[in-house]
Design a protein around this motif. Structure first.
Motif, mmCIF file in Angstrom:
data_model
loop_
_atom_site.group_PDB
_atom_site.id
_atom_site.type_symbol
_atom_site.label_atom_id
_atom_site.label_comp_id
_atom_site.label_asym_id
_atom_site.label_seq_id
_atom_site.Cartn_x
_atom_site.Cartn_y
_atom_site.Cartn_z
ATOM 1 N N THR A 253 0.838 -1.218 0.104
ATOM 2 C CA THR A 253 -0.045 0.068 0.095
ATOM 3 C C THR A 253 0.915 1.326 -0.016
ATOM 4 O O THR A 253 1.823 1.220 0.484
ATOM 5 N N VAL A 254 0.430 2.216 -0.639
ATOM 6 C CA VAL A 254 1.102 3.589 -0.569
ATOM 7 C C VAL A 254 -0.032 4.442 0.040
ATOM 8 O O VAL A 254 -1.059 4.525 -0.662
ATOM 9 N N LEU A 255 0.334 5.068 1.065
ATOM 10 C CA LEU A 255 -0.637 5.783 1.773
ATOM 11 C C LEU A 255 -0.116 7.431 1.659
ATOM 12 O O LEU A 255 1.065 7.629 2.080
ATOM 13 N N GLY A 256 -1.214 8.406 1.856
ATOM 14 C CA GLY A 256 -0.774 9.761 1.943
ATOM 15 C C GLY A 256 0.020 10.419 0.900
ATOM 16 O O GLY A 256 0.384 11.798 0.851
ATOM 17 N N ALA A 257 0.043 9.798 -0.451
ATOM 18 C CA ALA A 257 1.036 10.396 -1.476
ATOM 19 C C ALA A 257 -0.291 10.803 -2.397
ATOM 20 O O ALA A 257 -1.327 10.611 -2.496
ATOM 21 N N THR A 258 0.108 11.876 -3.408
ATOM 22 C CA THR A 258 -0.413 12.459 -4.371
ATOM 23 C C THR A 258 -0.443 11.188 -5.479
ATOM 24 O O THR A 258 0.237 10.212 -5.606
ATOM 25 N N SER A 259 -1.166 11.349 -6.330
ATOM 26 C CA SER A 259 -1.376 10.138 -7.172
ATOM 27 C C SER A 259 -0.101 10.112 -8.101
ATOM 28 O O SER A 259 0.448 9.070 -8.516
ATOM 29 N N ASP A 260 0.300 11.333 -8.376
ATOM 30 C CA ASP A 260 1.640 11.360 -9.112
ATOM 31 C C ASP A 260 2.865 10.681 -8.293
ATOM 32 O O ASP A 260 3.492 9.934 -8.884
ATOM 33 N N GLN A 261 2.932 11.071 -7.110
ATOM 34 C CA GLN A 261 3.811 10.144 -6.153
ATOM 35 C C GLN A 261 3.678 8.999 -6.076
ATOM 36 O O GLN A 261 4.736 8.222 -6.267
ATOM 37 N N ARG B 200 4.211 -1.601 3.225
ATOM 38 C CA ARG B 200 3.599 -0.061 2.987
ATOM 39 C C ARG B 200 4.523 0.824 2.685
ATOM 40 O O ARG B 200 5.645 0.927 3.483
ATOM 41 N N VAL B 201 4.119 1.893 1.925
ATOM 42 C CA VAL B 201 5.031 3.114 1.877
ATOM 43 C C VAL B 201 4.123 4.277 2.475
ATOM 44 O O VAL B 201 3.020 4.460 1.893
ATOM 45 N N LEU B 202 4.516 5.047 3.552
ATOM 46 C CA LEU B 202 3.653 6.058 3.826
ATOM 47 C C LEU B 202 4.054 7.479 3.650
ATOM 48 O O LEU B 202 5.294 7.663 4.125
ATOM 49 N N PHE B 203 3.720 8.336 3.027
ATOM 50 C CA PHE B 203 4.114 9.782 2.887
ATOM 51 C C PHE B 203 3.295 10.392 4.243
ATOM 52 O O PHE B 203 2.328 10.394 4.105
ATOM 53 N N VAL B 204 4.118 11.085 5.018
ATOM 54 C CA VAL B 204 3.630 11.719 6.156
ATOM 55 C C VAL B 204 4.240 13.299 6.210
ATOM 56 O O VAL B 204 5.327 13.401 5.640
ATOM 57 N N SER B 205 3.412 13.947 6.861
ATOM 58 C CA SER B 205 3.979 15.231 7.049
ATOM 59 C C SER B 205 5.045 15.332 7.837
ATOM 60 O O SER B 205 5.510 14.360 8.605
ATOM 61 N N HIS B 206 5.871 16.491 8.070
ATOM 62 C CA HIS B 206 7.052 16.404 8.601
ATOM 63 C C HIS B 206 7.102 16.331 10.191
ATOM 64 O O HIS B 206 7.797 15.407 10.696
ATOM 65 N N PHE C 280 8.555 5.129 5.481
ATOM 66 C CA PHE C 280 8.054 6.309 6.130
ATOM 67 C C PHE C 280 8.797 7.388 5.056
ATOM 68 O O PHE C 280 9.909 7.368 5.087
ATOM 69 N N ILE C 281 8.085 8.400 4.448
ATOM 70 C CA ILE C 281 8.685 9.430 3.582
ATOM 71 C C ILE C 281 8.081 10.491 4.183
ATOM 72 O O ILE C 281 6.976 10.845 4.157
ATOM 73 N N ASP C 282 9.005 11.710 4.346
ATOM 74 C CA ASP C 282 8.673 13.033 5.025
ATOM 75 C C ASP C 282 8.158 13.932 3.702
ATOM 76 O O ASP C 282 9.007 14.222 2.789
ATOM 77 N N SER C 283 6.837 13.948 3.483
ATOM 78 C CA SER C 283 6.559 14.340 2.202
ATOM 79 C C SER C 283 7.003 15.850 2.268
ATOM 80 O O SER C 283 6.667 16.730 1.134
ATOM 81 N N ASP C 284 7.117 16.799 3.386
ATOM 82 C CA ASP C 284 7.359 17.939 3.326
ATOM 83 C C ASP C 284 8.862 18.083 2.935
ATOM 84 O O ASP C 284 9.375 19.379 2.517
ATOM 85 N N ARG C 285 9.525 17.042 2.972
ATOM 86 C CA ARG C 285 11.165 17.419 2.527
ATOM 87 C C ARG C 285 11.333 16.349 1.329
ATOM 88 O O ARG C 285 12.702 16.350 0.675
ATOM 89 N N TYR C 286 10.165 16.251 0.427
ATOM 90 C CA TYR C 286 10.316 15.573 -0.995
ATOM 91 C C TYR C 286 10.879 16.330 -1.674
ATOM 92 O O TYR C 286 10.573 17.838 -1.969
ATOM 93 N N VAL C 287 12.054 16.199 -2.296
ATOM 94 C CA VAL C 287 12.744 17.056 -3.070
ATOM 95 C C VAL C 287 12.570 16.808 -4.436
ATOM 96 O O VAL C 287 12.203 17.773 -5.106
ATOM 97 N N SER C 288 12.908 15.873 -5.080
ATOM 98 C CA SER C 288 12.780 15.521 -6.746
ATOM 99 C C SER C 288 12.477 14.072 -7.004
ATOM 100 O O SER C 288 13.163 13.418 -6.119
#
Ligand code: ZN
Length: 162
Positions: A44-52, A71-77, A109-117
């Motif tokens: 599962t991928v959670l919290g991501a935009t559809s592009d992400q 699971r891969v979770l995009f979370v706020s910082h 866990f991926i810090d979506s606020d620090r998503y760079v490129s």
């Protein structure tokens, strides 16, 4: 309303992962860990935009990791920092600081606020998949396993391979 339900579900999921020390949740984690190997699309991928989400799935597909995350979770910082603290994880500054892996639950866990490129996303996901493949918290072991994944990512970007 729909959004609110989704948000609640998301937070509950985070809570389950973050506070996985209770007996029910430990059972959940164990059940997942002993279930058949998840393959390309069963995580599962959670919290991501559809592009992400599309990007993450494409990159993981290219890397063909030995062990897939559950699971891969995009979370706020703030949630990222809070979760890392809950897991008592040492997240060294400037080093994989935009993501970390909780091995027992195979959660990235991926810090979506620090998503760079997009490129750096793949680079660091390779490192996290390295932790899973090595089943080790060691940064060296993760980087060693990540080498092959990064190579596959690089090869896939070469125009002649497409
Ligand atoms: Zn690491």
């Amino acid at each position: 309303m729909k959004f609110r339900i989704w948000t609640t579900l998301f937070l509950v999921t985070i809570a389950q992962v973050a506070w996985g020390q209770t007996s029910t949740n430990r059972k959940l984690v164990n059940a997942e860990a002993t279930s058949p190997e998840p393959s390309v699309n069963s995580y599962t991928v959670l919290g991501a935009t559809s592009d992400q989400e599309t990007l993450v799935r494409a990159q993981i597909r290219i890397m063909q990791p030995d062990v897939y995350p559950l699971r891969v979770l995009f979370v706020s910082h703030w949630k990222y920092v809070d979760t890392a603290r809950t897991f008592r994880l040492h997240v060294p500054a400037g080093y994989t600081s935009a993501m970390f892996t909780h091995l027992p639950s195979r959660s990235v866990f991926i810090d979506s606020d620090r998503y760079v490129s997009d490129d750096s996303l793949g680079y660091w996901i390779a490192h996290e998949l390295g932790h899973l493949a090595a089943n080790s918290a060691s940064e060296n072991a993760a980087d060693k396993a990540a080498r092959e994944y990064r190579k596959r990512l690089k090869d896939a970007r070469k125009p002649d391979v497409r």
